[in-house]
Design a protein around this motif. Structure first.
Motif, mmCIF file in Angstrom:
data_model
loop_
_atom_site.group_PDB
_atom_site.id
_atom_site.type_symbol
_atom_site.label_atom_id
_atom_site.label_comp_id
_atom_site.label_asym_id
_atom_site.label_seq_id
_atom_site.Cartn_x
_atom_site.Cartn_y
_atom_site.Cartn_z
ATOM 1 N N GLY A 201 -29.762 -4.354 -51.715
ATOM 2 C CA GLY A 201 -29.836 -4.396 -50.249
ATOM 3 C C GLY A 201 -29.716 -5.808 -49.719
ATOM 4 N N VAL B 104 -36.535 -4.842 -57.548
ATOM 5 C CA VAL B 104 -36.526 -3.953 -58.717
ATOM 6 C C VAL B 104 -35.207 -4.123 -59.482
ATOM 7 C CG1 VAL B 104 -36.700 -1.551 -59.493
ATOM 8 C CG2 VAL B 104 -38.123 -2.343 -57.615
ATOM 9 N N LEU C 196 -35.647 -6.456 -62.210
ATOM 10 C CA LEU C 196 -36.382 -5.884 -63.355
ATOM 11 C C LEU C 196 -35.444 -5.021 -64.209
ATOM 12 C CD1 LEU C 196 -39.680 -4.744 -61.551
ATOM 13 C CD2 LEU C 196 -39.311 -6.811 -62.906
ATOM 14 N N VAL D 116 -42.894 4.671 -61.120
ATOM 15 C CA VAL D 116 -42.641 3.380 -61.768
ATOM 16 C C VAL D 116 -42.897 3.428 -63.285
ATOM 17 C CG1 VAL D 116 -43.346 0.948 -61.792
ATOM 18 C CG2 VAL D 116 -42.984 2.126 -59.618
ATOM 19 N N SER E 213 -33.904 -1.690 -54.299
ATOM 20 C CA SER E 213 -34.189 -3.034 -53.785
ATOM 21 C C SER E 213 -33.765 -4.130 -54.770
ATOM 22 C CB SER E 213 -35.682 -3.163 -53.501
ATOM 23 O OG SER E 213 -36.383 -3.050 -54.715
ATOM 24 N N GLU F 62 -35.335 -7.824 -45.492
ATOM 25 C CA GLU F 62 -34.493 -6.725 -45.000
ATOM 26 C C GLU F 62 -35.383 -5.793 -44.178
ATOM 27 O OE1 GLU F 62 -32.843 -4.453 -48.191
ATOM 28 O OE2 GLU F 62 -31.914 -2.993 -46.854
ATOM 29 N N TRP G 255 -34.481 6.549 -52.311
ATOM 30 C CA TRP G 255 -34.995 7.668 -51.518
ATOM 31 C C TRP G 255 -34.309 7.834 -50.161
ATOM 32 C CZ3 TRP G 255 -36.469 5.467 -47.027
ATOM 33 C CH2 TRP G 255 -36.963 4.155 -47.052
ATOM 34 N N ASN G 256 -33.554 6.833 -49.700
ATOM 35 C CA ASN G 256 -33.101 6.901 -48.305
ATOM 36 C C ASN G 256 -31.966 7.900 -48.075
ATOM 37 O OD1 ASN G 256 -31.470 5.108 -49.756
ATOM 38 N ND2 ASN G 256 -30.966 3.903 -47.944
ATOM 39 N N LEU H 174 -36.437 2.509 -69.032
ATOM 40 C CA LEU H 174 -35.729 1.233 -69.129
ATOM 41 C C LEU H 174 -35.928 0.532 -70.476
ATOM 42 C CD1 LEU H 174 -36.228 -0.127 -65.502
ATOM 43 C CD2 LEU H 174 -34.057 0.483 -66.580
ATOM 44 N N THR I 213 -40.112 5.272 -65.054
ATOM 45 C CA THR I 213 -38.834 4.538 -65.001
ATOM 46 C C THR I 213 -38.881 3.366 -65.969
ATOM 47 O OG1 THR I 213 -38.843 5.100 -62.666
ATOM 48 C CG2 THR I 213 -37.109 3.630 -63.380
ATOM 49 N N GLN I 214 -40.060 2.736 -66.052
ATOM 50 C CA GLN I 214 -40.164 1.604 -66.980
ATOM 51 C C GLN I 214 -40.032 2.073 -68.432
ATOM 52 O OE1 GLN I 214 -43.689 -0.347 -65.510
ATOM 53 N NE2 GLN I 214 -42.493 -1.567 -64.061
ATOM 54 N N LEU J 88 -24.663 -7.391 -48.162
ATOM 55 C CA LEU J 88 -23.952 -6.206 -48.651
ATOM 56 C C LEU J 88 -22.741 -5.939 -47.754
ATOM 57 C CD1 LEU J 88 -24.050 -3.922 -50.699
ATOM 58 C CD2 LEU J 88 -25.629 -2.699 -49.221
HETATM 59 P P1 NAD Z 1 -36.707 0.780 -54.964
HETATM 60 O O1 NAD Z 1 -36.061 -0.337 -55.670
HETATM 61 O O2 NAD Z 1 -38.122 0.670 -54.594
HETATM 62 O O3 NAD Z 1 -36.572 2.155 -55.776
HETATM 63 C C1 NAD Z 1 -35.350 2.611 -56.331
HETATM 64 C C2 NAD Z 1 -35.621 3.277 -57.651
HETATM 65 O O4 NAD Z 1 -36.262 2.368 -58.533
HETATM 66 C C3 NAD Z 1 -36.521 4.514 -57.570
HETATM 67 O O5 NAD Z 1 -35.954 5.526 -58.378
HETATM 68 C C4 NAD Z 1 -37.849 4.032 -58.128
HETATM 69 O O6 NAD Z 1 -38.556 5.061 -58.794
HETATM 70 C C5 NAD Z 1 -37.453 2.945 -59.083
HETATM 71 N N1 NAD Z 1 -38.452 1.871 -59.160
HETATM 72 C C6 NAD Z 1 -39.198 1.380 -58.142
HETATM 73 N N2 NAD Z 1 -40.011 0.379 -58.591
HETATM 74 C C7 NAD Z 1 -39.743 0.225 -59.909
HETATM 75 C C8 NAD Z 1 -40.236 -0.649 -60.934
HETATM 76 N N3 NAD Z 1 -41.164 -1.561 -60.685
HETATM 77 N N4 NAD Z 1 -39.719 -0.523 -62.172
HETATM 78 C C9 NAD Z 1 -38.777 0.402 -62.436
HETATM 79 N N5 NAD Z 1 -38.283 1.258 -61.512
HETATM 80 C C10 NAD Z 1 -38.762 1.185 -60.276
HETATM 81 O O7 NAD Z 1 -35.777 0.968 -53.706
HETATM 82 P P2 NAD Z 1 -35.965 1.944 -52.521
HETATM 83 O O8 NAD Z 1 -37.247 1.593 -51.805
HETATM 84 O O9 NAD Z 1 -35.791 3.348 -52.980
HETATM 85 O O10 NAD Z 1 -34.746 1.567 -51.582
HETATM 86 C C11 NAD Z 1 -34.794 0.521 -50.655
HETATM 87 C C12 NAD Z 1 -33.895 -0.622 -51.039
HETATM 88 O O11 NAD Z 1 -32.727 -0.148 -51.652
HETATM 89 C C13 NAD Z 1 -33.405 -1.414 -49.847
HETATM 90 O O12 NAD Z 1 -33.418 -2.761 -50.175
HETATM 91 C C14 NAD Z 1 -31.981 -0.939 -49.643
HETATM 92 O O13 NAD Z 1 -31.141 -1.854 -49.001
HETATM 93 C C15 NAD Z 1 -31.574 -0.700 -51.057
HETATM 94 N N6 NAD Z 1 -30.502 0.276 -51.096
HETATM 95 C C16 NAD Z 1 -29.281 -0.135 -51.469
HETATM 96 C C17 NAD Z 1 -28.237 0.760 -51.470
HETATM 97 C C18 NAD Z 1 -26.839 0.347 -51.855
HETATM 98 O O14 NAD Z 1 -25.994 1.233 -51.991
HETATM 99 N N7 NAD Z 1 -26.542 -0.921 -52.042
HETATM 100 C C19 NAD Z 1 -28.464 2.076 -51.110
HETATM 101 C C20 NAD Z 1 -29.745 2.474 -50.766
HETATM 102 C C21 NAD Z 1 -30.767 1.566 -50.772
#
Ligand code: NAD
Length: 488
Positions: free
Chosen positions: A212, A192, A195, A170, A189, A334, A114-115, A177, A173-174, A362
Motif C-alpha cells: 500500500g 507485514v 516480514l 497471525v 500492508s 496511509e 480483507w478489503n 511462512l 500465517t507465521q 502504488l
Molecule cells: P495486513 O498486512 O494486515 O494483512 C494481510 C494478510 O497478512 C492477512 O491475510 C493477515 O492474516 C496476514 N498477516 C497480518 N499480520 C501478519 C503477521 N504479523 N505475520 C504474518 N501474516 C500476517 O493487511 P490488511 O490490513 O489486510 O490490508 C491493508 C493494507 O494492505 C493497506 O496498506 C493496503 O494499501 C494494502 N493493500 C494493498 C493492495 C494491493 O493490491 N497493492 C490491496 C489491498 C490492500
C-alpha cells in the motif's frame, strides 16, 4: 505435525504427480472457479455485506465481475500463454531451435487482504492455476464472513488436494511462512510485506508483494473540476476508503481549493445523498480497531465537511480535511479510510517535489486538460501506475500490469502478467551436433583470428526477417527475369 505443514505436504505431493501441468486440467479448474463465483454469488454478497457493509450490486461490481472477466480471459487464452515463445535468432543460432517455455513454479502461497477479500485473494489464484501451479490460499482472518464462505464452498468446486484454503490469523500465517514454497504472493500492508519477504528469503523463495502507501492526487487548475472531483469522490469513498489504490490526498493550488471542496461535496450527495449513513451504497470500516485508528488521524486537521461517525456501527462519513500540511498526523501514514485531506501547493513544480520526497506510491493521479503537464508528471516521478483524469480504473484493464514499486511493492499481476509472474520462463536452445567448424572460434587454442570471428558473430546484429525478405525478393526477381527471357 502442524495443520499447515500437513496441508502443504499434501499440496506438494499432488503437484509432483504432474497433473497441474496438463492444459485440460488447468482449464477444468478455472471453469470450476468460474462456477463457484457464479453459483455462490448470493453467499459471497451476504458475506461482503456482513464484513464491510457492501451492497449486493456494489459488491458484485467491485469483486465478482472483475473475477469473472479474469477467469474468462484465462480460460480463453491459457493455451496461447502456455505455448513456447519463439525468440529472435542471431547469426549463431540461425539453424537452432530457440524459444522460451513457460513452466509452473510449483506450490504458491497466496496471502489475501480483507478489503476486497474475494478479488484480491482469488485473482492471484486464477494466475496460479493458469500457469500450472498448485496453491495454498490463505484468506484474511479479518474479513471473517468471506473467509468462512471461501473455506466452506471453494473446495467443492476446485481440486482441494491442489488448492486448499488454509485459514488462520497471525500465528497460523507465521507457521505457513516457515515452510518452503516456490512463490509467495502477498497482498497487504508494507509492514507485514517486510516480514513475508524476510521469511521467504530463508528459502530463497521469490515473492510478489502487493502493498500500500499514500497515493497522491494532483488537480491542475486547468481542468474540468466538476468531472475531476466526481471521479475522485468515487475513487476515494468506494468501500469506505478502504481501497489500496484510493487517492490518499489531494494537492491543488489554493485558488481552486474551495471549488474542489464544493464539487466533492456535491458528488458525495449525488452518490450517497446528504445522509450517507442511510445509503445502501456506502460501506463501513472493517472493525473497531481500524475505526479508532482512522478517527485518530483527524487530530490537528480542520474538517471541511463530513467528520460524522458512529463507533457502534463502524461508520465514518465521507470527510474532507483542509489546512493540512505534510506535518499533519493524517499525512504520516496511509489513510485507508474515508478521509480526504487537501494540501495546497504553489503549482505542479511543488507537487512533483513533494511526491518525490515520499516513498514511490502504488498509483499517482493527475487531473488536467494539459497533456504536456501530464507527461511532465510522468517523466519526473515514479509510481506503480500513473492514471490521468480518472481513478481506480487502471486496475480493471488486465492488459496493464498491476503492482507497486519500491515501498508500494514488487512484481505485478492481472491477465497474462499473472501468468508470467507465476511461471518460470525457461530458456530453451536446441542445437544440432553438426556445423562443428563454426565452434572452432571458441575452442582453445585462442588466436587473434578466432577472436575477430567471434567479434563478428557476436557484434553483428542482423535483422533476419529483413534478410529473409530480401533473399526471397532476389530469388523471385531472378525467377521473373528468367521467365521473361524465356517467354517474351
Ligand atoms: P495486513 O498486512 O494486515 O494483512 C494481510 C494478510 O497478512 C492477512 O491475510 C493477515 O492474516 C496476514 N498477516 C497480518 N499480520 C501478519 C503477521 N504479523 N505475520 C504474518 N501474516 C500476517 O493487511 P490488511 O490490513 O489486510 O490490508 C491493508 C493494507 O494492505 C493497506 O496498506 C493496503 O494499501 C494494502 N493493500 C494493498 C493492495 C494491493 O493490491 N497493492 C490491496 C489491498 C490492500
Amino acid at each position: 505435525m502442524s495443520r499447515e505443514l500437513l496441508a502443504v505436504q499434501r499440496v506438494r505431493k499432488s503437484f509432483e504427480t504432474g497433473k497441474t501441468k496438463a492444459l485440460e486440467y488447468r482449464i477444468h479448474q478455472l471453469k470450476g472457479l468460474q462456477s463457484f463465483v457464479w453459483e455462490r454469488k448470493k453467499d459471497i454478497a451476504e458475506a461482503l455485506k456482513r464484513d464491510l457493509y457492501k451492497s449486493e450490486l456494489g459488491g458484485e461490481l467491485f469483486e465478482t465481475v472483475v473475477l469473472e472477466a479474469e477467469l474468462k480471459l484465462a480460460i480463453d487464452r491459457v493455451k496461447e500463454w502456455a505455448s513456447p515463445r519463439p525468440v529472435e535468432k542471431n547469426l549463431l543460432t540461425l539453424s537452432d531451435e530457440v524459444y522460451i517455455r513457460p513452466e509452473p513454479l510449483g506450490v504458491v502461497l497466496i496471502i489475501g487482504p480483507w478489503n476486497y477479500p474475494w478479488t484480491l485473494t482469488l485473482l492471484p489464484l486464477v494466475g496460479a492455476i493458469a500457469a500450472g501451479n498448485a496453491a495454498v490460499v490463505k484468506p484474511s482472518d479479518i474479513s471473517t464472513n468471506s473467509t468462512r464462505v471461501m473455506e466452506d464452498y471453494l473446495p467443492r468446486y476446485i481440486d482441494q488436494d491442489v488448492y486448499p484454503v488454509v485459514t488462520g490469523g497471525v500465528p497460523e500465517t507465521q507457521e505457513l511462512l516457515k515452510l518452503r514454497f516456490d512463490h509467495i504472493f502477498y497482498t497487504g500492508s508494507t509492514t507485514v510485506g517486510k516480514l513475508v519477504m524476510e521469511a521467504a528469503a530463508r528459502h530463497l523463495t521469490p515473492v510478489t508483494l502487493e502493498l500500500g502507501g499514500k497515493s497522491p492526487c494532483y488537480i491542475d487548475k486547468n481542468c474540468d473540476l466538476a468531472v475531476a472531483c466526481r471521479r475522485i469522490t468515487w475513487g476515494k469513498f468506494i468501500n469506505c476508503g478502504q481501497t489500496c489504490i484510493a487517492p490518499d490526498y489531494i494537492m491543488c493550488e489554493s485558488s481552486i481549493q474551495n471549488r474542489v471542496l464544493e464539487e466533492i461535496k456535491k458528488s458525495v450527495e449525488e452518490f450517497y445523498t446528504d445522509n450517507p449513513k442511510a445509503s445502501e451504497d456506502y460501506g463501513r470500516i472493517i472493525n473497531q480497531r481500524q475505526f479508532k485508528r482512522i478517527m485518530g488521524l483527524m487530530e490537528g486537521s480542520t474538517v471541511a465537511f463530513g467528520g460524522d461517525a458512529d463507533e457502534s456501527e463502524c461508520y465514518i462519513g465521507p470527510t474532507v480535511l483542509k489546512h493540512v500540511t505534510h506535518e499533519s498526523k493524517v499525512m504520516k501514514e496511509e489513510i485507508f479510510g474515508p478521509l480526504l485531506p487537501i494540501i495546497t501547493v504553489s503549482g505542479v513544480d511543488e507537487a512533483i517535489h513533494l511526491i518525490n520526497q515520499g516513498e514511490k506510491p502504488l498509483v499517482l493521479y493527475v487531473f488536467s486538460h494539459d497533456t504536456t503537464l501530464i507527461h511532465r508528471v510522468i517523466a519526473e516521478t515514479s509510481s506503480g501506475a500513473l492514471l490521468a483524469n480518472d481513478c481506480i480504473v487502471h486496475f480493471i484493464d488486465s492488459a496493464l500490469p498491476f503492482g507497486g514499486v519500491g515501498y508500494s511493492g514488487m512484481g505485478c499481476y492481472r491477465g497474462r502478467h499473472s501468468f508470467d509472474q507465476l511461471s518460470h520462463l525457461r530458456s530453451c536452445l536446441i542445437k544440432q551436433l553438426n556445423m562443428e567448424r563454426v565452434n572452432a572460434m571458441r575452442y582453445p587454442p585462442h588466436t587473434v583470428q578466432k577472436l575477430s570471428w567471434a567479434r563478428f558473430f557476436l557484434l553483428t546484429h542482423v535483422n533476419l526477417c529483413r534478410v529473409r525478405r530480401m533473399v526471397l525478393l532476389t530469388v523471385l526477381s531472378g525467377l521473373a527475369a528468367c521467365m521473361a527471357q524465356r517467354f517474351l
